[in-house]
Design an enzyme around this catalytic site. Sequence first.
Site, short mmCIF file in Angstrom:
data_model
loop_
_atom_site.label_atom_id
_atom_site.label_comp_id
_atom_site.label_asym_id
_atom_site.label_seq_id
_atom_site.Cartn_x
_atom_site.Cartn_y
_atom_site.Cartn_z
N SER A 93 -0.54 1.04 -8.41
CA SER A 93 -1.88 1.53 -8.10
C SER A 93 -1.94 3.05 -7.99
O SER A 93 -2.93 3.68 -8.38
CB SER A 93 -2.39 0.87 -6.82
OG SER A 93 -1.45 0.97 -5.79
N CYS A 144 -3.99 -7.46 -8.92
CA CYS A 144 -2.86 -6.84 -8.24
C CYS A 144 -3.11 -5.33 -8.01
O CYS A 144 -3.97 -4.98 -7.22
CB CYS A 144 -1.58 -7.13 -9.01
SG CYS A 144 -0.14 -7.11 -7.94
N ARG A 162 -1.06 -2.90 0.66
CA ARG A 162 -0.14 -2.88 -0.48
C ARG A 162 1.15 -3.62 -0.17
O ARG A 162 1.61 -3.60 0.97
CB ARG A 162 0.24 -1.43 -0.84
CG ARG A 162 -0.77 -0.72 -1.66
CD ARG A 162 -0.25 0.65 -2.04
NE ARG A 162 0.73 0.57 -3.13
CZ ARG A 162 1.43 1.60 -3.57
NH1 ARG A 162 1.28 2.78 -3.02
NH2 ARG A 162 2.28 1.45 -4.55
N ARG A 179 5.08 -8.20 -5.99
CA ARG A 179 4.79 -7.11 -5.04
C ARG A 179 3.28 -7.02 -4.79
O ARG A 179 2.67 -5.96 -4.89
CB ARG A 179 5.33 -5.77 -5.57
CG ARG A 179 6.87 -5.73 -5.57
CD ARG A 179 7.40 -4.36 -5.91
NE ARG A 179 6.89 -3.92 -7.19
CZ ARG A 179 6.19 -2.81 -7.39
NH1 ARG A 179 5.93 -2.01 -6.41
NH2 ARG A 179 5.78 -2.50 -8.58
N HIS A 223 -1.38 -12.36 -10.58
CA HIS A 223 -1.48 -12.04 -12.01
C HIS A 223 -1.94 -13.25 -12.82
O HIS A 223 -1.10 -14.02 -13.28
CB HIS A 223 -0.10 -11.61 -12.54
CG HIS A 223 0.32 -10.26 -12.07
ND1 HIS A 223 0.18 -9.13 -12.83
CD2 HIS A 223 0.86 -9.87 -10.91
CE1 HIS A 223 0.62 -8.08 -12.17
NE2 HIS A 223 1.05 -8.50 -10.99
N GLU A 238 -3.12 -13.34 -15.78
CA GLU A 238 -2.80 -13.16 -17.21
C GLU A 238 -1.43 -13.70 -17.56
O GLU A 238 -1.11 -13.89 -18.73
CB GLU A 238 -2.91 -11.67 -17.59
CG GLU A 238 -1.81 -10.74 -17.08
CD GLU A 238 -1.90 -10.44 -15.60
OE1 GLU A 238 -2.79 -10.96 -14.91
OE2 GLU A 238 -1.04 -9.67 -15.11
N1 GLN Z 1 2.86 -3.03 -5.60
C1 GLN Z 1 1.97 -2.51 -6.62
C2 GLN Z 1 1.04 -1.47 -6.03
O1 GLN Z 1 0.93 -1.37 -4.84
C3 GLN Z 1 1.18 -3.61 -7.25
C4 GLN Z 1 2.11 -4.56 -7.98
C5 GLN Z 1 1.51 -5.23 -9.16
O2 GLN Z 1 0.46 -4.83 -9.68
N2 GLN Z 1 2.19 -6.23 -9.65
O3 GLN Z 1 0.43 -0.75 -6.75
#
Ligand code: GLN
Length: 193
Positions: free
Chosen positions: A54, A84, A115, A143, A178, A180
């Site tokens: 991000s 995400c 996050r 994550r 996710h 996709e």
């Molecule tokens: N941990 C990532 C973030 O904080 C997001 C992880 C992901 O998009 N798979 O940006």
Amino acid sequence: MKVAVVGVQGDVEEHIVATEKSMKNLGIQGEVLAVREPGIIPECDAIIIPGGESTTISKLISRDSIAEEIIESAREGKRIMGTCAGLIVLAKEGDEQVERTKTKLLGLLDVKVKRNAFGRQRESFQTKLQMKYVGEIDGVFIRAPLIESVGKEVEILAKFEDRIVAVKQGKILGLAFHPELSSTKVHEYFLSL
Ligand code: GLN
């Protein structure tokens, strides 16, 4: 229909493939574009912000005027989906990590996100989820962020162990996982909004 996948960083290709398949399944004519520069989003009908980092996505879309074009698209009532990292970028409020990294959020989804709430890369997992309007899907969490709280206009679409992982506000969707990577169900729902 023209669909923009914000293509500055993250799993862009996977979203393009899932969107193209969904359009085919629904009999929708059109194209899916990976967007890395300003000027394309205003011509699109739907926008997807993929997973990735991000901090990086936010930095790159704010440097060009892609961020403003997404905000303008939301004002025009276009469909927008963030998955995400994309969910984090769409949110109104983040946690201390978002603050510390000075990540600029678009503020289009009235949610507070945390996050990396589900742990590190090696704690990634896949689980069955019930998603409102979509049905049963496989949620792939990498994550992943968590949606800590939602505003009045936000509808909760899915939870995992009491934790909010998918929401909708008007035509804007935010998913912690996710879609996709597992099927085209969520993309088909998104395109038909
Ligand atoms: N941990 C990532 C973030 O904080 C997001 C992880 C992901 O998009 N798979 O940006």
